[in-house]
Enzyme design. Structure first.
Site, PDB file in Angstrom:
ATOM      1  CG  HIS A 186      -2.129  -0.862   1.076  1.00  0.00           C
ATOM      2  ND1 HIS A 186      -3.090  -0.702   0.114  1.00  0.00           N
ATOM      3  CD2 HIS A 186      -2.518  -1.932   1.809  1.00  0.00           C
ATOM      4  CE1 HIS A 186      -4.014  -1.621   0.242  1.00  0.00           C
ATOM      5  NE2 HIS A 186      -3.689  -2.390   1.270  1.00  0.00           N
ATOM      6  NE  ARG A 189      -0.492   5.842   1.489  1.00  0.00           N
ATOM      7  CZ  ARG A 189      -0.646   4.680   2.142  1.00  0.00           C
ATOM      8  NH1 ARG A 189      -1.686   3.910   1.927  1.00  0.00           N
ATOM      9  NH2 ARG A 189       0.233   4.287   3.036  1.00  0.00           N
ATOM     10  CB  ALA A 190       5.000   6.299  -2.738  1.00  0.00           C
ATOM     11  CD  GLU A 248       2.361   3.988   9.441  1.00  0.00           C
ATOM     12  OE1 GLU A 248       1.436   3.239   9.803  1.00  0.00           O
ATOM     13  OE2 GLU A 248       2.718   4.113   8.251  1.00  0.00           O
TER      14      GLU A 248
END
Length: 186
Positions: free
Chosen positions: A55, A59-60, A70
């Protein structure tokens, strides 16, 4: 851009992709805009650790300008600390946040007794957020009634959380097969 949008759906329904697309559009709208993902997932085993890494990587690539924090427990504090008029917050996901409170990882103390206060604080922070917020969560109450008291309590708590967040948000969308169904829009 909506002031706040709750995006609900099943697993792999397109919820996170929609949130990322909204964040990317926000970032492209103005060079003064920023975006921050508040990630709630915890890696409790190797599969989850690999899923989180995947993820993060995906996402990056899709939203390179969005930073990630986080935040497995204190979403209210994170919203209060990071919400600004020019910063879009993406919270992914409410379901994992509730899991962290109601079903802590082995070796961690039980926290469910603090859930009501956490939920109330988060709803207040969301209502007072000066910047836009996109929230992702699962809709898990469409199936059979689960066996086991703890699982039924979790499904009930998530259903109530989804209702309460939807009441605070200006927009709500249900994702199914990658397609958005508008539930609430002014």
């Amino acid at each position: 851009m909506a002031r706040s949008e709750l995006i609900l759906g099943g697993q792999k329904s397109g919820k996170s992709r929609r949130a990322e697309a909204l964040a990317q559009a926000w970032l492209l709208e103005s060079p003064a805009h920023s975006a921050c993902l508040l990630a709630t997932g915890l890696a409790w085993d190797e599969e989850m650790r690999a899923r989180i890494e995947r993820h993060q990587h995906d996402r990056a690539e899709r939203v390179p300008g969005m930073r990630t924090l986080e935040v497995p427990l204190d979403l209210a504090g994170a919203v209060r600390a990071h919400s600004q008029p020019g910063c879009l917050l993406v919270i992914d996901c409410l379901t994992m946040w509730l899991t962290n409170w109601m079903m802590p990882m082995p070796g961690q103390p039980p926290r469910s007794q603090d859930w009501a206060a956490q939920r109330a604080g988060f709803l207040a922070a969301l209502a007072e957020a000066p910047g836009p917020v996109v929230l992702v969560g699962n809709e898990i109450g469409l199936g059979v009634i689960p066996l086991g008291r703890e699982v039924r309590a979790f499904v009930d708590a998530l259903g109530m959380l989804n209702q309460q967040v939807a009441a605070v948000c200006s927009h709500a969308t249900l994702m199914c097969a990658g397609l958005p169904l508008v539930l609430k829009s002014p």
